[in-house]
Write a protein that holds these residues in place. Structure first.
Motif, PDB file in Angstrom:
ATOM      1  N   ASP A 514       0.805  -1.222   0.000  1.00 23.43           N
ATOM      2  CA  ASP A 514       0.000   0.000   0.000  1.00 23.43           C
ATOM      3  C   ASP A 514       0.838   1.272   0.000  1.00 23.43           C
ATOM      4  N   ALA A 515       2.153   1.154   0.029  1.00 25.55           N
ATOM      5  CA  ALA A 515       3.008   2.351   0.150  1.00 25.55           C
ATOM      6  C   ALA A 515       4.180   2.313  -0.812  1.00 25.55           C
ATOM      7  N   GLY A 516       3.945   1.946  -2.055  1.00 25.72           N
ATOM      8  CA  GLY A 516       5.008   2.010  -3.056  1.00 25.72           C
ATOM      9  C   GLY A 516       6.128   1.050  -2.774  1.00 25.72           C
ATOM     10  N   ASN A 517       7.351   1.606  -2.551  1.00 27.60           N
ATOM     11  CA  ASN A 517       8.542   0.791  -2.360  1.00 27.60           C
ATOM     12  C   ASN A 517       8.934   0.624  -0.901  1.00 27.60           C
ATOM     13  N   ASP A 518       8.083   1.028   0.032  1.00 28.63           N
ATOM     14  CA  ASP A 518       8.434   0.929   1.446  1.00 28.63           C
ATOM     15  C   ASP A 518       8.591  -0.528   1.873  1.00 28.63           C
ATOM     16  N   ILE A 519       9.511  -0.731   2.835  1.00 23.53           N
ATOM     17  CA  ILE A 519       9.790  -2.061   3.387  1.00 23.53           C
ATOM     18  C   ILE A 519       9.422  -2.042   4.865  1.00 23.53           C
ATOM     19  N   LEU A 520       8.768  -3.114   5.317  1.00 25.70           N
ATOM     20  CA  LEU A 520       8.342  -3.247   6.699  1.00 25.70           C
ATOM     21  C   LEU A 520       9.116  -4.375   7.358  1.00 25.70           C
ATOM     22  N   ILE A 521       9.792  -4.052   8.470  1.00 22.49           N
ATOM     23  CA  ILE A 521      10.493  -5.055   9.288  1.00 22.49           C
ATOM     24  C   ILE A 521       9.699  -5.190  10.587  1.00 22.49           C
ATOM     25  N   ARG A 522       9.248  -6.429  10.885  1.00 19.71           N
ATOM     26  CA  ARG A 522       8.449  -6.686  12.085  1.00 19.71           C
ATOM     27  C   ARG A 522       9.257  -7.499  13.081  1.00 19.71           C
ATOM     28  N   LEU A 523       9.366  -6.974  14.323  1.00 17.64           N
ATOM     29  CA  LEU A 523       9.994  -7.682  15.448  1.00 17.64           C
ATOM     30  C   LEU A 523       8.871  -8.024  16.431  1.00 17.64           C
ATOM     31  N   THR A 524       8.585  -9.304  16.573  1.00 17.61           N
ATOM     32  CA  THR A 524       7.480  -9.753  17.418  1.00 17.61           C
ATOM     33  C   THR A 524       8.022 -10.628  18.553  1.00 17.61           C
ATOM     34  N   ASP A 525       7.681 -10.230  19.793  1.00 15.15           N
ATOM     35  CA  ASP A 525       8.068 -11.048  20.952  1.00 15.15           C
ATOM     36  C   ASP A 525       6.811 -11.552  21.650  1.00 15.15           C
ATOM     37  N   ASP A 526       6.971 -12.627  22.418  1.00 13.10           N
ATOM     38  CA  ASP A 526       5.834 -13.221  23.146  1.00 13.10           C
ATOM     39  C   ASP A 526       5.915 -12.873  24.627  1.00 13.10           C
ATOM     40  N   GLY A 527       6.331 -11.636  24.901  1.00 15.08           N
ATOM     41  CA  GLY A 527       6.501 -11.191  26.283  1.00 15.08           C
ATOM     42  C   GLY A 527       5.197 -10.732  26.910  1.00 15.08           C
ATOM     43  N   VAL A 528       5.327  -9.894  27.967  1.00 14.34           N
ATOM     44  CA  VAL A 528       4.159  -9.485  28.751  1.00 14.34           C
ATOM     45  C   VAL A 528       3.316  -8.441  28.027  1.00 14.34           C
ATOM     46  N   GLY A 529       3.837  -7.820  26.975  1.00 14.25           N
ATOM     47  CA  GLY A 529       3.075  -6.821  26.240  1.00 14.25           C
ATOM     48  C   GLY A 529       2.935  -5.507  27.007  1.00 14.25           C
ATOM     49  N   MET A 530       2.137  -4.600  26.469  1.00 13.98           N
ATOM     50  CA  MET A 530       1.915  -3.300  27.112  1.00 13.98           C
ATOM     51  C   MET A 530       0.587  -2.727  26.630  1.00 13.98           C
ATOM     52  N   ARG A 588       9.382   0.959   9.457  1.00 12.07           N
ATOM     53  CA  ARG A 588       9.103   1.311   8.056  1.00 12.07           C
ATOM     54  C   ARG A 588      10.335   1.988   7.466  1.00 12.07           C
ATOM     55  N   LEU A 589      10.864   1.402   6.369  1.00 11.54           N
ATOM     56  CA  LEU A 589      12.048   1.923   5.696  1.00 11.54           C
ATOM     57  C   LEU A 589      11.745   2.173   4.227  1.00 11.54           C
ATOM     58  N   PRO A 590      12.422   3.130   3.611  1.00 12.35           N
ATOM     59  CA  PRO A 590      12.240   3.306   2.164  1.00 12.35           C
ATOM     60  C   PRO A 590      13.029   2.250   1.403  1.00 12.35           C
ATOM     61  N   GLY A 591      12.413   1.677   0.365  1.00 17.05           N
ATOM     62  CA  GLY A 591      13.106   0.684  -0.452  1.00 17.05           C
ATOM     63  C   GLY A 591      14.018   1.343  -1.450  1.00 17.05           C
ATOM     64  N   LYS A 592      14.760   0.544  -2.158  1.00 17.38           N
ATOM     65  CA  LYS A 592      15.688   1.049  -3.172  1.00 17.38           C
ATOM     66  C   LYS A 592      15.398   0.315  -4.469  1.00 17.38           C
ATOM     67  N   PRO A 593      14.688   0.922  -5.436  1.00 19.87           N
ATOM     68  CA  PRO A 593      14.344   0.225  -6.676  1.00 19.87           C
ATOM     69  C   PRO A 593      15.565   0.017  -7.550  1.00 19.87           C
ATOM     70  N   ASP A 594      15.558  -1.112  -8.307  1.00 22.56           N
ATOM     71  CA  ASP A 594      16.650  -1.347  -9.253  1.00 22.56           C
ATOM     72  C   ASP A 594      16.316  -0.684 -10.585  1.00 22.56           C
ATOM     73  N   ARG A 595      17.049  -1.015 -11.629  1.00 15.19           N
ATOM     74  CA  ARG A 595      16.878  -0.327 -12.909  1.00 15.19           C
ATOM     75  C   ARG A 595      15.527  -0.607 -13.547  1.00 15.19           C
ATOM     76  N   LYS A 596      14.920  -1.764 -13.213  1.00 11.86           N
ATOM     77  CA  LYS A 596      13.627  -2.104 -13.780  1.00 11.86           C
ATOM     78  C   LYS A 596      12.489  -1.516 -12.962  1.00 11.86           C
ATOM     79  N   GLY A 597      12.781  -0.897 -11.862  1.00  9.56           N
ATOM     80  CA  GLY A 597      11.748  -0.332 -11.019  1.00  9.56           C
ATOM     81  C   GLY A 597      11.310  -1.261  -9.925  1.00  9.56           C
ATOM     82  N   ASP A 598      11.844  -2.501  -9.843  1.00 12.70           N
ATOM     83  CA  ASP A 598      11.509  -3.432  -8.769  1.00 12.70           C
ATOM     84  C   ASP A 598      12.475  -3.239  -7.624  1.00 12.70           C
ATOM     85  N   ILE A 599      12.079  -3.815  -6.465  1.00 13.05           N
ATOM     86  CA  ILE A 599      12.937  -3.707  -5.292  1.00 13.05           C
ATOM     87  C   ILE A 599      13.855  -4.907  -5.240  1.00 13.05           C
TER      88      ILE A 599
END
Length: 599
Positions: A514-530, A588-599
């Motif tokens: 939903d956001a063009g070339n953005d990359i999402l890195i998810r860190l999920t723990d099974d701790g006590v939460g908040m 959330r990080l910005p991606g870096k497209p290659d010459r074809k426009g893909d990441i």
């Protein structure tokens, strides 16, 4: 080529004089225009009044003649004369009756011919031209201008010459009425020939200024009134062009019409009946002749304004030249290296504000030069310390390397692995100053950090990369150094450790559709939460006391701000947590497209 220098003092003087001259000229022109319009309005209103007086006199004459013509059509004696079978018996009666009626008219002397006839044998005539006219019969009646034999009424529409008048005034204006008999169907005609002297005599005493002309408008045609004659004006429909700006003359009567005629303004006032107007040109030469006498006060006022402008220019020169010169002298001293303040340029006005600013600048420059000398001395000391401190990291690396080999010789692989991980972490901290590193290099740092933590907690905590959408993410995506380590540390200390049992941390890397070339890195723990409030508070800047008491929380906010500083406000951290179920931190990080426009 040296740059042309423009003195601000000269500019002020020139602009002051120019501005004064423009104001004086504007006032002069506006006053002249106002005077001209005022004089034109006064002249137009005076002319209109004179025309009204003349038109009123003409209206009375025209109305009297129209009344006489109408009387002839309705009087029973006149009708019996033209419609009975024995007109000779009625001739004497109608003659005396018409003669008495004719003689009682104020306009009788202008009635050249008063004729009642059936167009054939019944003819009765009165008027001043009876003795001067040819005999009237069926043949000569048709020669009268406008005579139709009872077929048409035509009044006050033409100025023509009566060919039957042998001598004297021959120009007449026909006034015609038709007499009809409803019983027999017969028609007769009342024909009145009005002398043009009616018009010229009325305006004989008209107060006409030099250069002005009088006109007579009748049935859309125009005649010039000149020397007791009416001279036709050719092409009157085009030479007399109606004007649309009659309002500017502020005329007395809305019926007054305004025309342009050969560059002159013409006012035409209606007589009040038929399509008759009396008109006059405005005396433009008289208007312009009055202006010189009115201009003298304006010229004196213009001279006074210019004199005041010169005085104002001299005052401005005195008020500006001396302060500017003093400021220039102070700047010259500063340019020569003399930074001592000059209190004499701190006047109590705007120039004094500039002087105070220059003196403040001189003090600041002096302080800056002294500070620069101190900085240079401190820089040399710092360079010496840096050269000395470069020995310490090498000593630590060598020591850690020796511990690693001793652990290997003594068959203690855990100690060796922790030592190498710590060594690599310290090298990463001390080497290079790159702000952004590839994602795969950040993963290597995270792996070294987690190796140490895994030995610390006896293997009860695991870190697992569960999904990487594209391996090129690790190579092409850039991330600030030490972004993942504080987040994993926070997950261990605040999520898993309070739980009191084993835990895991899952890491995924995927593209955000939903956001063009953005990359999402998810860190999920099974701790006590908040809670949601705690999650929101973790992304806000902590106060000094909170930062000192809970140092680990500062890491999350620090990472979030570093991401925004590096990539913009659209990037950073998002926390999704539920108490008792764990926490997910999304990067959330910005991606870096290659010459074809893909990441």
């Amino acid at each position: 080529m040296p740059r042309l220098r423009h003195s601000i003092r000269a500019r002020v003087i020139v602009l002051s004089l120019t501005f004064t001259a423009l104001i004086a000229l504007s006032v002069f022109l506006a006053s002249v225009l106002t005077l001209y319009r005022s004089t034109t309005r006064a002249t137009a209103q005076s002319t209109e009044y004179n025309l009204q007086v003349a038109a009123n006199t003409l209206y009375q004459s025209v109305a009297e003649i129209d009344t006489l013509a109408n009387w002839c059509t309705v009087d029973s004696t006149v009708r019996n004369f033209v419609f009975t079978s024995s007109p000779s018996k009625q001739l004497l009666d109608v003659y005396n009756l018409v003669l008495n009626k004719y003689s009682s008219q104020h306009t009788a002397r202008y009635l050249r011919r008063l004729l009642v006839t059936d167009g054939a044998t019944r003819i009765m005539q009165q008027g001043t031209a009876v003795a001067q006219s040819m005999a009237l019969n069926a043949d000569t009646l048709s020669l009268l201008p406008g005579f139709t034999g009872g077929q048409k009424e035509n009044s006050w529409t033409m100025l023509a010459t009566d060919p039957l008048i042998l001598y004297g005034q021959k120009e007449i204006i026909p006034v015609i009425r038709t007499i009809s008999s409803q019983t027999s169907g017969q028609t007769a005609e009342v024909y009145i020939a009005v002398s043009s002297d009616l018009i010229t005599d009325t305006v004989q005493d008209y107060a006409l200024m030099d250069g002005c002309e009088l006109f007579w408008f009748m049935d859309g045609r125009v005649w010039l009134i000149q020397d007791d004659h009416l001279l036709p004006v050719e092409n009157a429909g085009t030479t007399f062009a109606p004007r649309t700006d009659a309002d500017r003359f502020e005329l007395l009567d809305s019926r007054t019409r305004v025309f342009d005629y050969q560059g002159q303004i013409v006012l035409a006032y209606p007589v009040g009946s038929h399509d008759l107007y009396i008109a006059q040109t405005l005396p433009s030469t008289v208007i312009l002749g009055q202006l010189p006498a009115m201009l003298m006060p304006l010229l004196w006022a213009l001279a006074a304004i210019l004199l005041l402008g010169v005085v104002l220019t001299m005052l401005l020169r005195h008020m500006i030249s001396a302060p500017v010169q003093a400021l220039q002298d102070q700047l010259t001293r500063i340019g020569q290296g003399d930074f001592s303040p000059n209190p004499s340029i701190e006047w109590d006005n705007e120039m004094g504000d500039i002087g105070r600013g220059i003196n403040g600048l001189s003090r600041s420059v002096s302080s800056l030069m002294e500070k620069r000398l101190d900085d240079e001395r401190q820089k040399k000391d710092l360079e010496y310390r840096m050269l000395q401190n470069q020995i310490n990291p090498h000593f630590i690396y060598n020591t850690l390397n020796s511990i690693k080999w001793m652990a290997t010789i003594q068959h203690a692989p855990g100690i060796a692995e922790m030592t190498m991980a710590l060594s690599r972490l310290m090298k990463s901290v001390s080497k290079g100053n790159e702000r952004l590193v590839p994602l795969q290099e950040e993963f290597a740092l995270l792996n070294d950090y987690f190796t140490i933590q895994q030995y610390r907690y006896g293997g009860t905590i695991t870190l697992e990369v569960t999904y990487i959408e594209d391996e090129r993410f690790c190579r092409d995506c850039m991330i600030p150094r030490f972004t993942l380590q504080p987040l994993v540390e926070n997950a261990i200390f605040h999520g898993i450790e309070p739980k009191g049992c084993a835990g895991s941390i899952l890491l995924t890397i995927a593209h955000d559709p939903d956001a063009g070339n953005d990359i999402l890195i998810r860190l999920t723990d099974d701790g006590v939460g908040m809670t949601a409030e705690q999650a929101a508070k973790a992304l806000t800047e902590p106060g000094p006391e909170e930062a000192a008491a809970k140092y680990r929380h500062v890491g999350i906010w620090n990472v979030h701000r570093r991401l925004q500083y590096s990539f913009g406000e659209a990037y950073g951290l998002t926390i999704d947590s539920t108490p008792g179920q764990g926490t997910t931190v999304i990067i959330r990080l910005p991606g870096k497209p290659d010459r074809k426009g893909d990441i």
